[in-house]
Design a protein around this motif. Structure first.
Motif, PDB file in Angstrom:
ATOM      1  N   ASN A 144       0.024  -1.913 -21.770  1.00 29.04           N
ATOM      2  CA  ASN A 144       1.118  -2.249 -22.670  1.00 29.04           C
ATOM      3  C   ASN A 144       2.481  -2.125 -21.977  1.00 29.04           C
ATOM      4  N   PRO A 145       3.535  -2.623 -22.614  1.00 26.83           N
ATOM      5  CA  PRO A 145       4.863  -2.596 -21.980  1.00 26.83           C
ATOM      6  C   PRO A 145       5.365  -1.193 -21.653  1.00 26.83           C
ATOM      7  N   ARG A 146       5.061  -0.198 -22.465  1.00 30.53           N
ATOM      8  CA  ARG A 146       5.487   1.171 -22.170  1.00 30.53           C
ATOM      9  C   ARG A 146       4.904   1.640 -20.841  1.00 30.53           C
ATOM     10  N   GLU A 147       3.622   1.403 -20.631  1.00 29.27           N
ATOM     11  CA  GLU A 147       2.982   1.790 -19.380  1.00 29.27           C
ATOM     12  C   GLU A 147       3.554   1.001 -18.208  1.00 29.27           C
ATOM     13  N   ALA A 148       3.872  -0.266 -18.451  1.00 25.53           N
ATOM     14  CA  ALA A 148       4.437  -1.096 -17.386  1.00 25.53           C
ATOM     15  C   ALA A 148       5.795  -0.561 -16.937  1.00 25.53           C
ATOM     16  N   ILE A 149       6.630  -0.176 -17.875  1.00 24.69           N
ATOM     17  CA  ILE A 149       7.954   0.352 -17.545  1.00 24.69           C
ATOM     18  C   ILE A 149       7.830   1.650 -16.768  1.00 24.69           C
ATOM     19  N   ARG A 150       6.933   2.519 -17.201  1.00 23.49           N
ATOM     20  CA  ARG A 150       6.749   3.800 -16.508  1.00 23.49           C
ATOM     21  C   ARG A 150       6.273   3.569 -15.072  1.00 23.49           C
ATOM     22  N   CYS A 151       5.310   2.663 -14.886  1.00 23.47           N
ATOM     23  CA  CYS A 151       4.804   2.377 -13.546  1.00 23.47           C
ATOM     24  C   CYS A 151       5.901   1.745 -12.689  1.00 23.47           C
ATOM     25  N   ASN A 195       0.826  -1.207   0.000  1.00 20.42           N
ATOM     26  CA  ASN A 195       0.000   0.000   0.000  1.00 20.42           C
ATOM     27  C   ASN A 195       0.862   1.259   0.000  1.00 20.42           C
ATOM     28  N   ALA A 196       1.909   1.262   0.805  1.00 23.13           N
ATOM     29  CA  ALA A 196       2.742   2.456   0.962  1.00 23.13           C
ATOM     30  C   ALA A 196       3.689   2.671  -0.208  1.00 23.13           C
ATOM     31  N   ARG A 197       4.288   1.583  -0.729  1.00 22.50           N
ATOM     32  CA  ARG A 197       5.337   1.721  -1.723  1.00 22.50           C
ATOM     33  C   ARG A 197       4.848   1.718  -3.161  1.00 22.50           C
ATOM     34  N   VAL A 198       3.681   1.126  -3.392  1.00 22.27           N
ATOM     35  CA  VAL A 198       3.250   0.941  -4.777  1.00 22.27           C
ATOM     36  C   VAL A 198       1.869   1.540  -5.044  1.00 22.27           C
ATOM     37  N   LYS A 199       0.880   1.161  -4.258  1.00 23.30           N
ATOM     38  CA  LYS A 199      -0.483   1.587  -4.565  1.00 23.30           C
ATOM     39  C   LYS A 199      -0.774   3.013  -4.119  1.00 23.30           C
ATOM     40  N   PHE A 200      -0.011   3.531  -3.145  1.00 25.67           N
ATOM     41  CA  PHE A 200      -0.171   4.900  -2.659  1.00 25.67           C
ATOM     42  C   PHE A 200      -1.621   5.175  -2.263  1.00 25.67           C
ATOM     43  N   ARG A 201      -2.165   4.300  -1.436  1.00 24.70           N
ATOM     44  CA  ARG A 201      -3.559   4.441  -1.026  1.00 24.70           C
ATOM     45  C   ARG A 201      -3.672   4.206   0.468  1.00 24.70           C
ATOM     46  N   GLU A 202      -4.876   4.323   0.994  1.00 25.01           N
ATOM     47  CA  GLU A 202      -5.104   4.212   2.430  1.00 25.01           C
ATOM     48  C   GLU A 202      -4.668   2.835   2.943  1.00 25.01           C
ATOM     49  N   ALA A 203      -4.095   2.837   4.136  1.00 25.42           N
ATOM     50  CA  ALA A 203      -3.523   1.609   4.688  1.00 25.42           C
ATOM     51  C   ALA A 203      -4.581   0.549   4.992  1.00 25.42           C
ATOM     52  N   PHE A 204      -5.835   0.965   5.224  1.00 24.37           N
ATOM     53  CA  PHE A 204      -6.860  -0.015   5.591  1.00 24.37           C
ATOM     54  C   PHE A 204      -7.378  -0.801   4.391  1.00 24.37           C
ATOM     55  N   THR A 264       7.297 -22.318  -0.657  1.00 27.35           N
ATOM     56  CA  THR A 264       6.860 -21.741   0.622  1.00 27.35           C
ATOM     57  C   THR A 264       5.816 -22.565   1.359  1.00 27.35           C
ATOM     58  N   GLY A 265       5.143 -23.462   0.651  1.00 27.68           N
ATOM     59  CA  GLY A 265       4.071 -24.233   1.270  1.00 27.68           C
ATOM     60  C   GLY A 265       2.702 -23.596   1.143  1.00 27.68           C
ATOM     61  N   GLU A 266       2.624 -22.371   0.641  1.00 24.82           N
ATOM     62  CA  GLU A 266       1.336 -21.692   0.465  1.00 24.82           C
ATOM     63  C   GLU A 266       1.081 -21.478  -1.024  1.00 24.82           C
ATOM     64  N   TYR A 267      -0.008 -22.060  -1.516  1.00 27.92           N
ATOM     65  CA  TYR A 267      -0.334 -22.012  -2.942  1.00 27.92           C
ATOM     66  C   TYR A 267      -1.281 -20.854  -3.219  1.00 27.92           C
ATOM     67  N   LEU A 268      -0.854 -19.675  -2.817  1.00 24.35           N
ATOM     68  CA  LEU A 268      -1.679 -18.470  -2.855  1.00 24.35           C
ATOM     69  C   LEU A 268      -0.769 -17.251  -2.903  1.00 24.35           C
ATOM     70  N   LEU A 269      -1.175 -16.236  -3.685  1.00 22.56           N
ATOM     71  CA  LEU A 269      -0.440 -14.974  -3.766  1.00 22.56           C
ATOM     72  C   LEU A 269      -1.376 -13.793  -3.582  1.00 22.56           C
ATOM     73  N   LEU A 270      -0.875 -12.739  -2.954  1.00 20.06           N
ATOM     74  CA  LEU A 270      -1.563 -11.451  -2.966  1.00 20.06           C
ATOM     75  C   LEU A 270      -1.518 -10.935  -4.403  1.00 20.06           C
ATOM     76  N   ASN A 271      -2.667 -10.554  -4.934  1.00 20.35           N
ATOM     77  CA  ASN A 271      -2.765 -10.123  -6.334  1.00 20.35           C
ATOM     78  C   ASN A 271      -3.588  -8.844  -6.411  1.00 20.35           C
ATOM     79  N   THR A 272      -2.963  -7.768  -6.854  1.00 21.94           N
ATOM     80  CA  THR A 272      -3.683  -6.507  -7.035  1.00 21.94           C
ATOM     81  C   THR A 272      -3.398  -5.967  -8.426  1.00 21.94           C
ATOM     82  N   SER A 273      -4.236  -5.075  -8.895  1.00 22.48           N
ATOM     83  CA  SER A 273      -4.135  -4.619 -10.276  1.00 22.48           C
ATOM     84  C   SER A 273      -2.847  -3.834 -10.514  1.00 22.48           C
ATOM     85  N   PHE A 274      -2.317  -3.964 -11.718  1.00 20.05           N
ATOM     86  CA  PHE A 274      -1.070  -3.328 -12.123  1.00 20.05           C
ATOM     87  C   PHE A 274      -1.352  -1.856 -12.464  1.00 20.05           C
TER      88      PHE A 274
END
Length: 206
Positions: free
Chosen positions: A179-186, A77-86, A159-169
């Motif tokens: 597209n790749p250009r947007e991915a590089i910028r983000c 939340n703090a480093r990437v999404k820049f949104r409220e912690a809750f 790791t033993g856990e077959y699950l990942l946190l997944n949020t939109s790019f």
């Protein structure tokens, strides 16, 4: 499935990387490599195949992180999404493992329905278990998204856990990366650690 959007070939992606004079590498077993990064609590941006259509990240334009530590929710939340912690995050899990994580589990391929988490997993994947002990999962089936299934399976082997946190790019207030250009910028405008596009990898130095 809802993978109906644009897609980009390996040649498309490598051409963009070269034209920007970026240092990158190609990794043959990209799922195993990416799982290793995630097992080390790296934040990984993942661009593969066709863009998913709809309101959820379903493994083709995703920001991924291990859900195995509670603090990972706050970090992303703090480093990437820049949104409220809750704000909560949702998990993607192997379809075959859904009953290990979900009470009254059933197919949920589109991250729409909430389920009560199995009590045995509350402390195992705390970054995606909400305050009311629910999850809003994507159950990932090989026939819909083999590469994403392989990635989660590799992470589970490590790791033993077959699950990942997944949020939109994307970051708050911006549309999902297409597209790749947007991915590089983000990638360079956020605290992401690793960008994986097809079999190509960009990494930031520690």
């Amino acid at each position: 499935d809802v993978y109906w959007g644009p897609q980009y070939t390996a040649a498309d992606i490598e051409g963009i990387l070269k034209s920007r004079n970026l240092t990158y590498r190609r990794v043959d077993n990209i799922e195993e490599f990416t799982a290793q990064q995630l097992a080390s609590d790296k934040i990984v941006a993942w661009l593969q195949g066709r863009l998913e259509s709809g309101p959820r990240a379903l493994g083709n334009r995703s920001i991924l992180m291990s859900a195995n530590r509670a603090e990972n929710k706050d970090i992303i939340n703090a480093r990437v999404k820049f949104r409220e912690a809750f704000r909560p995050f949702c998990p993607s899990m192997l379809w075959e493992k859904r009953d290990e994580y979900l009470q009254k589990g059933r197919d949920e391929f589109f991250m729409i329905t909430s389920f009560t988490a199995q009590k045995s997993k509350w402390d195992k994947v705390p970054a995606v278990v909400h305050a009311d002990k629910t999850l809003r999962p994507q159950t990932v089936n090989q026939k819909f998204n083999r590469r994403f299934w392989n990635l989660i399976n590799e992470f589970g082997k490590q790791t033993g856990e077959y699950l990942l946190l997944n949020t939109s790019f994307n970051i708050m207030g911006e549309p999902i990366v297409c597209n790749p250009r947007e991915a590089i910028r983000c990638f360079y405008d956020t605290g992401l650690d690793v960008l994986v596009m097809d079999n190509f990898v960009l990494e930031k130095q520690a």
